[in-house]
Design a protein around this motif. Structure first.
Motif: not given
Length: 131
Positions: A62-91
């Motif tokens: 969180e010292d490097v990435v500001v959520h929803n400003e310079s990237g997305f931060l997701v909860e650790s080990e939440n595969l579904e959230d990671f997948t959906n977040t990556i797809l959101t960026l790709l789309e």
């Protein structure tokens, strides 16, 4: 797991790499899935290479990435959230462009060699005053 799932053609495990520039050119999105991380230097490298990032919300990330400003931060080990977040960026090209622009500026301002040197000099001066 890669071999077990017959995915060797989809992955290239390099091991340690001294110069990641050529690899970064191949990425659409920089991803860091750490369960813990002191700083997350690779995220600053992704952002300096103008790549949007998705990373876990742990420790120093969180010292490097500001959520929803310079990237997305997701909860650790939440595969579904990671997948959906990556797809959101790709789309969403405009969101990718926003993260690329904001991330590059953040790294340029916050992690420049000039700023780091200046802060180290100030730290050393403070330490010497206390001796």
């Amino acid at each position: 797991k890669i071999k077990k799932n017959n995915l060797e053609k989809n992955f290239h495990i390099t091991g340690w790499v001294d110069d990641i520039t050529d690899y970064l050119k191949l990425f659409d999105i920089g991803v860091l899935t750490s369960k813990w991380e002191g700083f997350g230097l690779v995220l600053a490298e992704y952002m300096a290479a103008k790549k949007p990032v998705v990373a876990t919300r742990v420790d120093g990330i969180e010292d490097v990435v500001v959520h929803n400003e310079s990237g997305f931060l997701v909860e650790s080990e939440n595969l579904e959230d990671f997948t959906n977040t990556i797809l959101t960026l790709l789309e969403n090209e405009s969101l990718r462009n926003k993260f690329v622009s904001n991330g590059f500026e953040r790294v340029r301002k916050k992690f420049s060699i000039e700023r780091v040197v200046k802060e180290h000099i100030e730290l050393y001066k403070e330490i010497l005053r206390k001796i």
